[in-house]
Design an enzyme around this catalytic site. Structure first.
Site, short mmCIF file in Angstrom:
data_model
loop_
_atom_site.label_atom_id
_atom_site.label_comp_id
_atom_site.label_asym_id
_atom_site.label_seq_id
_atom_site.Cartn_x
_atom_site.Cartn_y
_atom_site.Cartn_z
N GLU A 279 0.84 -1.21 0.00
CA GLU A 279 0.00 0.00 0.00
C GLU A 279 0.88 1.26 0.00
OE1 GLU A 279 -2.24 0.36 3.64
OE2 GLU A 279 -3.79 1.59 2.71
N GLU A 363 -16.92 -2.29 11.03
CA GLU A 363 -16.01 -2.27 9.87
C GLU A 363 -15.14 -3.53 9.83
OE1 GLU A 363 -16.17 0.14 12.17
OE2 GLU A 363 -16.06 2.14 11.28
N CYS A 501 2.70 -1.26 22.53
CA CYS A 501 1.84 -2.26 23.19
C CYS A 501 2.48 -2.93 24.40
CB CYS A 501 1.44 -3.34 22.21
SG CYS A 501 0.51 -2.73 20.82
FE1 HC0 Z 1 -0.15 -4.67 19.39
FE2 HC0 Z 1 -0.60 -5.43 17.01
S1 HC0 Z 1 1.48 -4.96 17.88
S2 HC0 Z 1 -1.46 -3.54 17.92
O1 HC0 Z 1 0.78 -2.93 19.23
O2 HC0 Z 1 0.05 -3.94 14.59
O3 HC0 Z 1 -2.58 -4.93 21.11
O4 HC0 Z 1 1.36 -6.61 21.09
O5 HC0 Z 1 -1.38 -7.38 18.75
O6 HC0 Z 1 -3.32 -6.44 16.07
O7 HC0 Z 1 0.57 -7.78 15.72
C1 HC0 Z 1 -1.60 -4.78 20.57
C2 HC0 Z 1 0.78 -5.82 20.56
C3 HC0 Z 1 -0.91 -6.34 18.56
C4 HC0 Z 1 -2.28 -6.03 16.34
C5 HC0 Z 1 0.11 -6.96 16.18
C6 HC0 Z 1 -0.28 -4.53 15.47
FE1 SF4 Z 2 -2.70 0.87 20.81
FE2 SF4 Z 2 -2.04 0.67 23.34
FE3 SF4 Z 2 -3.69 -1.06 22.28
FE4 SF4 Z 2 -1.13 -1.13 21.58
S1 SF4 Z 2 -1.95 -1.54 23.61
S2 SF4 Z 2 -2.88 -1.28 20.23
S3 SF4 Z 2 -0.61 1.03 21.65
S4 SF4 Z 2 -4.09 1.11 22.55
#
Ligand code: HC0
Ligand code: SF4
Ligand code: SF4
Length: 572
Positions: A279, A363, A501
């Site tokens: 993309e 969605e 995360c």
């Molecule tokens: Fe995350 Fe993900 S890395 S958002 O930050 O992109 O919650 O750990 O799972 O879906 O892979 C959170 C962490 C995930 C997703 C992945 C992304």
């Molecule tokens: Fe977003 Fe926080 Fe969820 Fe990761 S843990 S997907 S940074 S809201």
């Protein structure tokens, strides 16, 4: 530097150090409640009082001065602290045996440390209804201690400002604008307020019962997947040090809980790189909707919807990895396994509470089936493992199931800020150059600087200008730079949670005292990058199962089939 004495011990500390910090250096833990390092310094609770001369002063905001004589352990100090905590307890819904935060509650710890055996004050109690309106979090005002840590987090760290103090005196409370349900506000569901709350006033919306029910239903085929960041934090719930990697034990535990297949969201993270990398190249070619902005963080997506709706078309159309994985489980794997997709239940184990909200977004469905049925946080998974009587620390290491459990080092680093960007750069460069680049550690996008930048010159001479932000205050700053034209980028990664995360709103909650001494983000991120280093394959496009998935099902990245299942569009 300044020199002072604390309980007769000489201490020398840099100017600006507070007394609570200086005391820690000489092995004295001054109790506190409203203080949260780097976030909340309001001295509102008065639990951390110390004696300086004739006065009792809150030590969390008291700067050290030359010649100061501080006493932290006098009868007067102990009595004052006890009185404060007893007053808090007198108006607290004391459900310690059944509270979500039992054994990880700072009020409970204080009460124990201060040896509070009876509460001298009995008075009027405030009664509030529990706010259950959000798919991500629950607010129980009767457990609130008015420390303000959640407010400071939401307002300053996230610049969302969904909650604030209202009313006065005894009636003071934390509320939303016009006392609306939290689901009706600008809250983005990041859950950082939960991480800041010292007690059980803010918790995730639990889905444990739903998942037990699905597991007990013989007609359901229950499949689980785990996010990158869960494997470097789950062990903490079982007493392991912060940043311990427990990938194999986690897979073993999930199998013992009864899931029919144990998959890894990391597989779909590799897939995301294929789709999002393609993309990016196509947008660069057409010069459309640039900068491309990642859309895998639902807290960030909601932030864009609320505060920058004019930039919605810049968001990637890729669904987030766990949603892609869910779509593949239901619309690709089920058929392969001869299971009716309507009987498949997809459970995502996430470090995140915003993913609970994301899982319900319309969605993110195909053929009237949600891609993901239930999202459990790292904490909820730990709870289920405990409830099942599994001795986690003694589990053997097991592998994920195939084909949707195989992944690369590029996928696991998604869990730390900068990881998605680094994974994308590893693949985009190789694909364009036809080379297999050896130096793939893009260290410019690692670490906890609020906004990070990198430039990558491609073999065709073009340069990709990339930026990474984590925490929504930094994201806001970055958006303003982009909107004003001060900065030009091609590709932007944003994660709503500071650190990404690894320190998401669903991770194990680390108390304020530990947070004052240990950089939790850095420890867990280190574990993530170690996991990457140990992987035999470290680039998404080299994942053999991804290659096979395109060959036998999706044809090529951004194909019609891929768009149908793996992409979406957010509209305001
Ligand atoms: Fe995350 Fe993900 S890395 S958002 O930050 O992109 O919650 O750990 O799972 O879906 O892979 C959170 C962490 C995930 C997703 C992945 C992304
Ligand atoms: Fe977003 Fe926080 Fe969820 Fe990761 S843990 S997907 S940074 S809201
Ligand atoms: Fe604020 Fe995030 Fe908590 Fe919502 S979930 S109130 S946005 S800190």
């Amino acid at each position: 530097m300044v020199k002072l004495t604390i309980d007769g011990i000489e201490v020398e500390v840099p100017r600006g150090t507070t007394v609570i910090e200086a005391a820690r250096k000489v092995g004295i833990n001054i109790p506190s409640l409203c203080y949260l390092k780097g976030v909340s310094h309001t001295s509102s609770c008065r639990v951390c009082v110390v004696e300086v001369g004739p006065r009792l002063i809150a030590s969390c905001t008291l700067p050290c001065e030359n010649g100061m004589e501080v006493k932290t352990n006098t009868q007067k100090v102990r009595e004052a602290r006890k009185t404060v905590v007893e007053l808090l307890l007198s108006n607290h819904k004391r459900e310690c045996t059944s509270c979500n935060r039992s054994e990880n509650c700072e009020l409970q710890t204080l009460s124990k440390e201060l040896n509070i055996r009876d509460i001298r004050f009995e008075g009027e109690r405030l009664n509030y209804e529990i706010d259950n309106s959000s798919p991500s979090l629950v607010r129980d005002q009767e457990k609130c201690v008015l420390c303000g840590r959640c407010i400071n987090t939401c307002k300053n760290v996230q610049t969302v400002g969904a909650i604030d103090f209202s009313r006065r005196g005894f009636n003071t409370r934390v509320s939303t604008a016009l006392d609306r349900d939290i689901a009706e506000t600008v809250c983005v569901n990041c859950g950082q307020c939960i991480m800041a709350c010292p007690v059980g006033a803010l918790t995730e919306k639990e889905n444990i019962k739903d998942v037990w029910k699905a597991l007990a239903d013989p007609d359901k085929f229950v499949v689980v997947q785990t996010a990158p960041a869960v494997r470097v934090a789950l062990g903490e719930e079982f007493g392991m040090p912060i940043g311990t990697r427990v990938t194999g034990k986690m897979a073993a535990a999930l199998r013992r809980l009864g899931f029919d297949k144990v998959f890894d969201t990391d597989f779909a993270a590799d897939l995301t790189i294929m789709e999002e990398g393609t993309e990016l190249l196509s947008r660069l070619e057409k010069g459309e909707n640039l900068p491309l902005m990642t859309s895998c963080c639902p807290g960030w997506v909601k932030f864009v919807e609320h505060f920058y709706p004019e930039l919605i078309d810049n968001l990637s159309t890729c669904k987030s990895p766990h949603e892609m994985e869910g779509a593949l489980i239901k619309h690709y794997l089920a058929e392969k396994l001869g299971v009716d997709k309507k009987n498949v239940v997809v459970v995502s184990i996430m470090p995140c509470v915003a993913k609970k909200f994301e899982g319900q977004r319309e969605e993110l469905s195909n053929e009237n089936l949600q891609d993901v049925d239930y999202v459990l946080t790292t904490r909820e998974l730990a709870q289920m493992i405990k409830e099942a009587g599994i001795d986690f620390t003694k589990l053997p290491d097991e592998e994920f199931d195939n084909p949707l459990g195989e992944s690369t080092g590029a996928a696991v680093i998604f869990g730390a800020t900068g990881g998605v960007m680094e994974a994308a750069l590893r693949t985009v460069y190789d694909l364009l150059s036809g080379q297999d680049l050896e130096s793939i550690d893009y260290v410019q996008v690692r670490g906890t600087t609020g906004i990070k930048e990198a430039e990558l010159t491609l073999p065709n001479g073009k340069t990709i200008r990339a930026a990474v932000a984590h925490g929504l205050a930094n994201a806001r700053e970055l958006m303003e730079l982009v909107k004003s034209g001060e900065k030009h980028y091609d590709f932007i990664e944003v994660m709503a949670c500071p650190g990404g995360c690894v320190t998401g709103g669903g991770q194990p909650i680390v108390d304020s005292r530990t947070q004052a001494c240990i950089d939790v983000k850095a420890e867990r991120a280190k574990a993530i990058y170690d996991e990457d280093k140990d992987m035999p394959i470290r680039k998404s496009h080299k994942n053999p199962y991804i290659i096979r998935l395109y060959e036998e099902f999706l044809e090529k990245p951004n194909s019609h089939k891929a768009h149908e299942l793996l992409h979406t569009h957010y509209v305001k």
